[in-house]
Design an enzyme around this catalytic site. Structure first.
Site, mmCIF file in Angstrom:
data_model
loop_
_atom_site.group_PDB
_atom_site.id
_atom_site.type_symbol
_atom_site.label_atom_id
_atom_site.label_comp_id
_atom_site.label_asym_id
_atom_site.label_seq_id
_atom_site.Cartn_x
_atom_site.Cartn_y
_atom_site.Cartn_z
ATOM 1 N N LYS A 111 60.910 14.367 34.707
ATOM 2 C CA LYS A 111 62.128 13.494 35.161
ATOM 3 C C LYS A 111 62.506 13.061 33.536
ATOM 4 C CE LYS A 111 60.646 11.483 39.243
ATOM 5 N NZ LYS A 111 59.976 10.300 40.066
ATOM 6 N N LYS A 194 62.166 22.418 45.640
ATOM 7 C CA LYS A 194 61.714 21.305 46.859
ATOM 8 C C LYS A 194 62.792 20.427 47.443
ATOM 9 C CE LYS A 194 58.222 17.273 47.054
ATOM 10 N NZ LYS A 194 57.684 16.346 46.337
ATOM 11 N N LYS A 197 65.498 14.900 48.534
ATOM 12 C CA LYS A 197 66.412 13.759 48.753
ATOM 13 C C LYS A 197 67.690 13.695 47.642
ATOM 14 C CE LYS A 197 62.410 10.660 48.523
ATOM 15 N NZ LYS A 197 61.587 9.416 48.270
#
Length: 330
Positions: A111, A194, A197
């Site tokens: 991140k 993955k 979202k």
């Protein structure tokens, strides 16, 4: 009775990956274990988020919990922020995890890699400390997680062992549990990453209209060749769809492979779409009913009281162990 704890951050829209990896199976524990399921809304603050978006995401997440079959009479559903012991224990436990350990955490490295290094918040760096507090506050023995969260539970185990070695048997040592099937559902547009979202084309959001979900699956990336075979390295697209089907039908990958032997890709994707839509349509209907009736409010109020009672007992135990003065006991 075994105590189980898990939670989800109310950031972004929940995906099919969240449903398969977490929501679908939370209810499986509530008849045989003492279950605590929370909304990790304090964790949601580690990156910028609009206040109203956070509030709405929180309402929706609790409604998804209830729609998935969680029963407030059988389990404890609560907001992390409504139990002050999370923040209080965090202030203590941040002294027992080290900067070197935190800097090696994969989630932090991923991140922060594309962020301005001078603008990375302390909360993002120290995220695992609060997560460890979430777990130990409830004496959780089992923590159902996705593969990407295993490292956090392992760090929590290190913390518990370190703390108990110094102060005695104060904290319960947790173990993680990753589902065998559907542990990490991938994007339909790029099956090497993955479902996360952030990709409107490759992610199936739980609030997507059913026709849109079907269209996304029918347009999913497959692979060269024509055999429906589970081979993550050489056939990641087909493997991802097989995993989705196996997860929805609650069968093994091997059973799914045998079922689709001889299928053309188009027919294969159509049946995967059927499996997903047949389960998500009634789930969405329950979700909308709960959200509109605000049934989530009573569930949270009920859970908050129980969670506070349990968490405060653990906090008191830790405070006593480290030497903080209890005026009530003086």
């Amino acid at each position: 009775m075994e105590r189980v704890l898990s939670g989800i951050k109310p950031t972004g829209k929940l995906t099919l990956g969240n449903y398969i990896g977490a929501l679908k199976h939370f209810k499986d524990f509530q008849d045989s274990a003492e279950v605590y399921i929370f909304v990790a809304d304090l964790h949601a603050l580690t990156l910028p988020i609009d206040p109203e978006v956070l509030r709405q995401n929180t309402r929706e997440l609790v409604s998804f919990y209830l729609a998935s079959g969680l029963d407030p009479e059988k389990c404890t559903i609560f907001l992390q922020s409504s139990v002050s012991a999370h923040a209080e224990l965090n202030a203590i436990m941040q002294n027992y995890l080290y900067m070197g350990e935190l800097s090696r955490m994969t989630q932090f490295k991923e991140k922060s890699a594309h962020m301005n290094q001078s603008a990375i918040g302390l909360g993002l760096f120290a995220y695992p400390v609060l997560m460890a507090c979430d777990i130990v506050l409830y004496d959780a023995e089992t923590v159902p997680v996705g593969e990407d969260q295993v490292q956090h539970v392992e760090l929590t185990r290190d913390l518990v062992n370190r703390f108990n070695k110094r102060y005695g048997e104060v904290l319960t040592l947790p173990k993680y549990k990753v589902g065998k099937t559907g542990a990490r559902i991938k994007s339909l547009s790029d099956p090497t990453v993955k479902m996360s979202k952030s990709d409107p084309k490759g992610d199936i959001f739980l609030t997507d209209p059913i026709p849109s979900i079907r269209k996304k699956i029918m347009g999913a990336v497959t692979d060269s060749g024509s055999e429906v075979k589970y081979d993550v390295e050489n056939k990641p697209g087909v493997s991802n769809l097989l995993q989705i089907y196996a997860s929805m039908k609650e069968v093994s990958i091997e059973e799914a492979e045998r079922h689709f032997a001889g299928y053309r890709y188009g027919d294969f994707k159509r049946e995967v779409a059927d499996a997903v839509c047949e389960e998500l349509e009634p789930f969405q209907n329950r979700f909308r009913e709960i959200l509109e009736s605000k049934a989530y409010v009573e569930a949270l109020k009920k859970g908050q009281k129980k969670a506070q009672e349990v968490a405060n007992k653990t906090l008191k135990r830790v405070q006593k162990a480290v030497g903080l003065l209890d005026l009530d006991a003086e």
